[in-house]
Design a protein around this motif. Structure first.
Motif, PDB file in Angstrom:
ATOM      1  N   ARG A 252       0.826  -1.214   0.000  1.00 29.75           N
ATOM      2  CA  ARG A 252       0.000   0.000   0.000  1.00 29.75           C
ATOM      3  C   ARG A 252       0.853   1.253   0.000  1.00 29.75           C
ATOM      4  NH1 ARG A 252      -5.047  -2.051   2.286  1.00 29.75           N
ATOM      5  NH2 ARG A 252      -4.675  -4.160   3.030  1.00 29.75           N
ATOM      6  N   TRP A 253       2.134   1.110   0.338  1.00 26.74           N
ATOM      7  CA  TRP A 253       2.997   2.277   0.535  1.00 26.74           C
ATOM      8  C   TRP A 253       4.138   2.340  -0.472  1.00 26.74           C
ATOM      9  CZ3 TRP A 253       0.825   5.254   4.211  1.00 26.74           C
ATOM     10  CH2 TRP A 253      -0.018   4.626   5.129  1.00 26.74           C
ATOM     11  N   ALA A 254       4.214   1.397  -1.404  1.00 31.16           N
ATOM     12  CA  ALA A 254       5.306   1.358  -2.375  1.00 31.16           C
ATOM     13  C   ALA A 254       4.736   1.405  -3.792  1.00 31.16           C
ATOM     14  CB  ALA A 254       6.147   0.097  -2.186  1.00 31.16           C
ATOM     15  N   ASP A 255       5.320   2.261  -4.629  1.00 31.79           N
ATOM     16  CA  ASP A 255       4.837   2.394  -6.000  1.00 31.79           C
ATOM     17  C   ASP A 255       5.190   1.180  -6.853  1.00 31.79           C
ATOM     18  OD1 ASP A 255       3.934   4.930  -5.317  1.00 31.79           O
ATOM     19  OD2 ASP A 255       5.793   5.911  -5.960  1.00 31.79           O
ATOM     20  N   ASP A 256       6.314   0.562  -6.584  1.00 27.28           N
ATOM     21  CA  ASP A 256       6.796  -0.604  -7.338  1.00 27.28           C
ATOM     22  C   ASP A 256       7.091  -1.695  -6.316  1.00 27.28           C
ATOM     23  OD1 ASP A 256       8.065  -2.473  -8.895  1.00 27.28           O
ATOM     24  OD2 ASP A 256       9.491  -1.086  -9.800  1.00 27.28           O
ATOM     25  N   PHE A 257       6.187  -2.676  -6.209  1.00 29.81           N
ATOM     26  CA  PHE A 257       6.232  -3.621  -5.094  1.00 29.81           C
ATOM     27  C   PHE A 257       6.038  -5.041  -5.588  1.00 29.81           C
ATOM     28  CE2 PHE A 257       4.199  -5.938  -1.552  1.00 29.81           C
ATOM     29  CZ  PHE A 257       5.106  -5.680  -0.533  1.00 29.81           C
ATOM     30  N   ARG A 258       6.811  -5.971  -5.030  1.00 31.96           N
ATOM     31  CA  ARG A 258       6.658  -7.392  -5.335  1.00 31.96           C
ATOM     32  C   ARG A 258       6.692  -8.181  -4.017  1.00 31.96           C
ATOM     33  NH1 ARG A 258      10.341  -6.606  -9.828  1.00 31.96           N
ATOM     34  NH2 ARG A 258      10.006  -4.434 -10.380  1.00 31.96           N
ATOM     35  N   PHE A 259       5.871  -9.202  -3.932  1.00 31.24           N
ATOM     36  CA  PHE A 259       5.796 -10.022  -2.716  1.00 31.24           C
ATOM     37  C   PHE A 259       5.957 -11.480  -3.106  1.00 31.24           C
ATOM     38  CE2 PHE A 259       3.374 -12.549   0.373  1.00 31.24           C
ATOM     39  CZ  PHE A 259       3.981 -12.149   1.550  1.00 31.24           C
ATOM     40  N   HIS A 260       6.945 -12.148  -2.517  1.00 31.27           N
ATOM     41  CA  HIS A 260       7.206 -13.550  -2.838  1.00 31.27           C
ATOM     42  C   HIS A 260       7.395 -14.350  -1.553  1.00 31.27           C
ATOM     43  CE1 HIS A 260       7.812 -12.451  -7.038  1.00 31.27           C
ATOM     44  NE2 HIS A 260       8.674 -11.536  -6.659  1.00 31.27           N
ATOM     45  N   ARG A 261       6.883 -15.559  -1.548  1.00 31.14           N
ATOM     46  CA  ARG A 261       7.083 -16.477  -0.443  1.00 31.14           C
ATOM     47  C   ARG A 261       8.141 -17.501  -0.834  1.00 31.14           C
ATOM     48  NH1 ARG A 261       3.205 -19.699   0.281  1.00 31.14           N
ATOM     49  NH2 ARG A 261       2.966 -19.818   2.538  1.00 31.14           N
ATOM     50  N   PHE A 262       8.833 -18.053   0.164  1.00 28.09           N
ATOM     51  CA  PHE A 262       9.772 -19.126  -0.103  1.00 28.09           C
ATOM     52  C   PHE A 262       9.840 -20.038   1.114  1.00 28.09           C
ATOM     53  CE2 PHE A 262      12.311 -15.978   2.055  1.00 28.09           C
ATOM     54  CZ  PHE A 262      13.273 -16.683   2.775  1.00 28.09           C
ATOM     55  N   GLN A 263      10.246 -21.275   0.875  1.00 26.76           N
ATOM     56  CA  GLN A 263      10.289 -22.277   1.930  1.00 26.76           C
ATOM     57  C   GLN A 263      11.396 -21.973   2.927  1.00 26.76           C
ATOM     58  OE1 GLN A 263       8.646 -24.699   3.021  1.00 26.76           O
ATOM     59  NE2 GLN A 263       9.911 -26.352   3.789  1.00 26.76           N
ATOM     60  N   GLY A 264      11.064 -21.973   4.217  1.00 26.51           N
ATOM     61  CA  GLY A 264      12.087 -21.776   5.231  1.00 26.51           C
ATOM     62  C   GLY A 264      11.571 -21.040   6.441  1.00 26.51           C
ATOM     63  N   GLY A 265      12.468 -20.798   7.387  1.00 31.25           N
ATOM     64  CA  GLY A 265      12.142 -20.089   8.608  1.00 31.25           C
ATOM     65  C   GLY A 265      12.742 -18.697   8.625  1.00 31.25           C
ATOM     66  N   HIS A 266      12.708 -18.060   9.797  1.00 33.34           N
ATOM     67  CA  HIS A 266      13.094 -16.660   9.920  1.00 33.34           C
ATOM     68  C   HIS A 266      14.551 -16.420   9.519  1.00 33.34           C
ATOM     69  CE1 HIS A 266      12.535 -12.598  11.504  1.00 33.34           C
ATOM     70  NE2 HIS A 266      13.725 -12.695  12.082  1.00 33.34           N
ATOM     71  N   TRP A 267      15.433 -17.369   9.833  1.00 25.09           N
ATOM     72  CA  TRP A 267      16.853 -17.201   9.500  1.00 25.09           C
ATOM     73  C   TRP A 267      17.246 -18.032   8.279  1.00 25.09           C
ATOM     74  CZ3 TRP A 267      15.481 -16.503  14.653  1.00 25.09           C
ATOM     75  CH2 TRP A 267      15.951 -15.324  15.242  1.00 25.09           C
ATOM     76  N   SER A 268      16.341 -18.156   7.310  1.00 26.19           N
ATOM     77  CA  SER A 268      16.630 -18.949   6.114  1.00 26.19           C
ATOM     78  C   SER A 268      17.765 -18.372   5.282  1.00 26.19           C
ATOM     79  CB  SER A 268      15.371 -19.060   5.239  1.00 26.19           C
ATOM     80  OG  SER A 268      14.386 -19.833   5.877  1.00 26.19           O
ATOM     81  N   LEU A 269      18.018 -17.078   5.403  1.00 22.98           N
ATOM     82  CA  LEU A 269      19.108 -16.494   4.625  1.00 22.98           C
ATOM     83  C   LEU A 269      20.442 -17.124   5.013  1.00 22.98           C
ATOM     84  CD1 LEU A 269      20.614 -14.307   6.730  1.00 22.98           C
ATOM     85  CD2 LEU A 269      18.466 -13.121   6.325  1.00 22.98           C
ATOM     86  N   ARG A 270      20.512 -17.738   6.195  1.00 26.82           N
ATOM     87  CA  ARG A 270      21.729 -18.420   6.619  1.00 26.82           C
ATOM     88  C   ARG A 270      21.668 -19.908   6.293  1.00 26.82           C
ATOM     89  NH1 ARG A 270      21.931 -17.189  12.105  1.00 26.82           N
ATOM     90  NH2 ARG A 270      21.337 -19.293  12.733  1.00 26.82           N
ATOM     91  N   SER A 271      20.489 -20.525   6.476  1.00 22.82           N
ATOM     92  CA  SER A 271      20.369 -21.972   6.276  1.00 22.82           C
ATOM     93  C   SER A 271      19.920 -22.352   4.878  1.00 22.82           C
ATOM     94  CB  SER A 271      19.388 -22.563   7.294  1.00 22.82           C
ATOM     95  OG  SER A 271      18.105 -21.969   7.159  1.00 22.82           O
ATOM     96  N   ARG A 272      19.209 -21.460   4.181  1.00 20.92           N
ATOM     97  CA  ARG A 272      18.740 -21.714   2.815  1.00 20.92           C
ATOM     98  C   ARG A 272      18.966 -20.451   1.973  1.00 20.92           C
ATOM     99  NH1 ARG A 272      14.780 -25.954   2.300  1.00 20.92           N
ATOM    100  NH2 ARG A 272      14.050 -26.800   4.286  1.00 20.92           N
ATOM    101  N   PRO A 273      20.201 -20.095   1.681  1.00 19.63           N
ATOM    102  CA  PRO A 273      20.442 -18.829   0.983  1.00 19.63           C
ATOM    103  C   PRO A 273      20.040 -18.833  -0.489  1.00 19.63           C
ATOM    104  CG  PRO A 273      22.504 -20.021   1.236  1.00 19.63           C
ATOM    105  CD  PRO A 273      21.464 -20.791   2.020  1.00 19.63           C
ATOM    106  N   GLY A 274      19.915 -20.022  -1.091  1.00 17.10           N
ATOM    107  CA  GLY A 274      19.644 -20.108  -2.520  1.00 17.10           C
ATOM    108  C   GLY A 274      18.414 -19.349  -2.990  1.00 17.10           C
ATOM    109  N   PRO A 275      17.211 -19.598  -2.395  1.00 18.91           N
ATOM    110  CA  PRO A 275      16.014 -18.873  -2.853  1.00 18.91           C
ATOM    111  C   PRO A 275      16.131 -17.362  -2.696  1.00 18.91           C
ATOM    112  CG  PRO A 275      15.394 -20.777  -1.537  1.00 18.91           C
ATOM    113  CD  PRO A 275      16.881 -20.640  -1.406  1.00 18.91           C
ATOM    114  N   VAL A 276      16.762 -16.908  -1.606  1.00 18.45           N
ATOM    115  CA  VAL A 276      16.940 -15.468  -1.417  1.00 18.45           C
ATOM    116  C   VAL A 276      17.863 -14.913  -2.490  1.00 18.45           C
ATOM    117  CG1 VAL A 276      17.740 -13.666   0.160  1.00 18.45           C
ATOM    118  CG2 VAL A 276      16.532 -15.673   1.059  1.00 18.45           C
ATOM    119  N   ALA A 277      18.965 -15.604  -2.747  1.00 17.25           N
ATOM    120  CA  ALA A 277      19.920 -15.146  -3.756  1.00 17.25           C
ATOM    121  C   ALA A 277      19.274 -15.064  -5.135  1.00 17.25           C
ATOM    122  CB  ALA A 277      21.134 -16.069  -3.788  1.00 17.25           C
ATOM    123  N   ARG A 278      18.435 -16.044  -5.484  1.00 19.20           N
ATOM    124  CA  ARG A 278      17.790 -16.030  -6.796  1.00 19.20           C
ATOM    125  C   ARG A 278      16.878 -14.822  -6.953  1.00 19.20           C
ATOM    126  NH1 ARG A 278      18.205 -21.759  -6.414  1.00 19.20           N
ATOM    127  NH2 ARG A 278      16.409 -21.917  -5.033  1.00 19.20           N
TER     128      ARG A 278
END
Length: 577
Positions: A252-278
């Motif tokens: 509601r507050w961003a002119d250019d906005f995208r929302f994506h879900r991915f498998q994992g928990g709160h610290w997935s950037l450490r345990s599952r970095p692949g989806p975030v990197a993609r």
């Protein structure tokens, strides 16, 4: 702490911020901002993923890692943290805007920076993982646009904030090791490779001032902060601290906005970095290429109503040339999705895509016969090449057949099974593997029917195919749940879509007269495909197992569970023709 070389950058109030650089210095610059109670080492796995073709910069926020800590709590106010980020960006990339990636409390302070007019021009894009803007969250909590149930869910997950604001207790929890043990358990939620965190006692203790300096004032007096910086929000499927809705609300507050879900928990950037990197690589590549972006052409009222749960997502919809498929394409496009309209009728699919593109740019059309598995596989390969892995696949194509089962021709039976059942099977087999491979978070939606649990002597063959779709969807939901892909079956009921006009009718006397009477029944019911599409889109936000649309679908589903005898009696009744 990280073993990479560091240098110090001096903040506007004199604090020293430890900055680390890696990767290709000629590539786009990414600045990664960590949360609480982490330090820059939380990004190590993601740095390894991105450094081959990006200039990746991390830094210890004030009070964490090797950075110095203010003596006064006011040194942790969001305005100062945003200034720190701007200072680092100016130091590492003085001539070009930087791309931001942030997590947890890092996202909170980065949101503040990109919504600050004096800073925003220094940022080319922003990817947020598991962290809202506090002002946006404050508005969401007060107005409850996604319902009080979701507000209550978020309140439960945020209950630790009150604990962190209590003098002495959180310090005691961290110093005795109780807090660390609890945190270690939370870090296991969502699975993935177990990577021990590298934190120091000062990371735990100093960061408490982040909460104590900012939370109360932002939640009780939220400001209206907008941004023109392209924003991508990544929401883990098993986040212990955030519900999807408070994160997608930022649309509601961003002119250019995208929302994506991915498998994992709160610290997935450490345990599952692949989806975030993609996702980061895709957004940065899109921005750097100068390609047209899917900016939503929404009115202020639409933005308030829909938020961003589907914004920037790619939705593939079969049977999109007419009926519920076309209306769902329009509805999702209105909510910010890029539509791939698929139909065996090429002009109808092209018209759907043309109209969707007027709402949200990026819609395309493809002519595909869903009974042809090779053609559906080709569609999946094309979508992956053009858009990447889709966020949602709606297997909606279907046909009607009516009349006594014993009088149906072999040709009619084969056709209804091929389209209604094999069309779904082909769609799932083509798209589900790539969704799992990409890290999960996607949605598969299969159109069944109220006929799947409301049998009738009028449409035995049709009911059989739709019951098979419902059973397949339920089984797939269990199979893919642990891999981050949700499966939903939609059971519409009597929707005035025109399906009867194209249905095959046998054994009911003069065919045109029978169709006229059936069409009259659907018209009298008066439930439009536009209304059905809104109902389906609203429900998909929570990824339920079944979406019964009309009242008769709700009643039929309830009776099928509570009174099977009533359902058997209904099946014996002659249709009202």
């Amino acid at each position: 702490m990280t073993t990479r070389p560091h240098r110090y950058v001096t903040a506007t109030d004199g604090q020293l911020l430890a900055v680390y650089s890696a990767g290709d210095s000629t590539g786009p610059t990414l600045v990664l901002v960590h949360g609480y109670p982490d330090n820059a080492t939380v990004w190590d796995a993601l740095v390894d993923e991105l450094s081959a073709d990006h200039h990746v910069v991390t830094y210890d926020v004030r009070g964490a890692g090797r950075s110095t800590a203010p003596e006064d709590r006011s040194g942790y106010l969001l305005g100062q943290l945003a200034d720190d980020l701007r200072t680092v960006a100016d130091a590492v990339s003085p001539d070009r805007p930087v791309h931001l990636v942030a997590h947890d409390w890092g996202s909170i302070q980065t949101w503040h920076a990109v919504t600050e007019p004096g800073h925003a021009h220094r940022f080319a894009s922003f990817t947020s993982v598991s962290g809202p803007d506090l002002d946006h969250a404050g508005h969401w909590l007060r107005k409850a646009p996604d319902g009080f149930r979701n507000v209550l869910r978020q309140a439960v997950r945020s209950s630790y904030i009150g604990f962190f604001g209590t003098p002495g207790l959180p310090e005691a929890a961290w110093l005795t090791g109780i807090g660390g043990a609890a945190l270690s358990g939370l870090e296991r939620i969502g699975g993935g490779h177990r990577v021990p965190a590298r934190r120091a006692t000062r990371d735990y203790l100093n960061g408490l001032s982040l909460y104590r300096a900012n939370m109360f004032r932002r939640f009780t007096r939220p400001a209206g902060r907008r941004t023109g910086v392209p924003v991508q929000v990544l929401a883990p499927t098993h986040d212990a601290f955030m519900v999807d809705q408070v994160q997608s609300n930022a649309g509601r507050w961003a002119d250019d906005f995208r929302f994506h879900r991915f498998q994992g928990g709160h610290w997935s950037l450490r345990s599952r970095p692949g989806p975030v990197a993609r996702r980061v690589r895709a957004l940065v590549g899109e921005i750097e290429s100068g390609a047209p972006r899917p900016v939503r052409n929404l009115t202020a009222q639409q933005a308030r109503r829909h938020g961003g749960a589907f914004a920037g997502q790619v939705a593939v919809i079969t049977g999109a040339g007419s009926g519920i498929g076309r209306c769902l394409a329009f509805e999702l496009a209105e909510r910010g999705a890029r539509i791939v309209a698929v139909d065996v009728n090429a002009p109808a699919a092209e018209r759907t895509a043309e109209l969707c593109a007027m709402i949200t740019p990026g819609a395309r059309a493809r002519r595909v016969d869903v009974t042809d598995s090779a053609a559906v596989d080709g569609l999946a390969a094309w979508v992956r090449e053009e858009y990447g892995v889709p966020d949602m696949v709606v297997n909606n194509a279907g046909i009607g057949v009516a009349g006594p089962f014993l009088e149906a021709t072999t040709e009619d039976l084969e056709r209804v099974v091929d389209v209604n059942l094999w069309g779904v099977v082909n769609g799932v087999r083509a798209f589900a593997p790539m969704m799992v491979e990409s890290g999960g978070g996607g949605r598969i939606v299969n159109t069944a029917s109220a006929a799947s649990f409301l049998p009738s002597r009028l449409y035995g063959a049709y009911s059989a195919t739709k019951a098979a779709v419902l059973g397949l969807s339920r089984s797939l939901r269990g199979e893919l749940a642990g891999r981050g892909v949700s499966v939903t079956a939609v059971c519409p009921g009597l929707i005035n879509t025109g399906i009867i006009a194209n249905a095959r009718v046998s054994g009911l006397g003069e065919v045109s007269g029978t169709k006229d009477r059936l069409n009259r029944l659907y018209r009298l019911r008066g439930y439009t495909p536009e209304k059905a599409a809104r109902r389906i889109a609203d429900a998909l936000g929570s990824a339920p197992e079944i979406v019964p649309v009309t009242s008769e679908a709700h009643i039929g589903l309830a009776l099928s569970r509570l009174s099977p005898a009533a359902i058997r009696g209904y099946a014996r009744l002659a249709p009202p023709l």
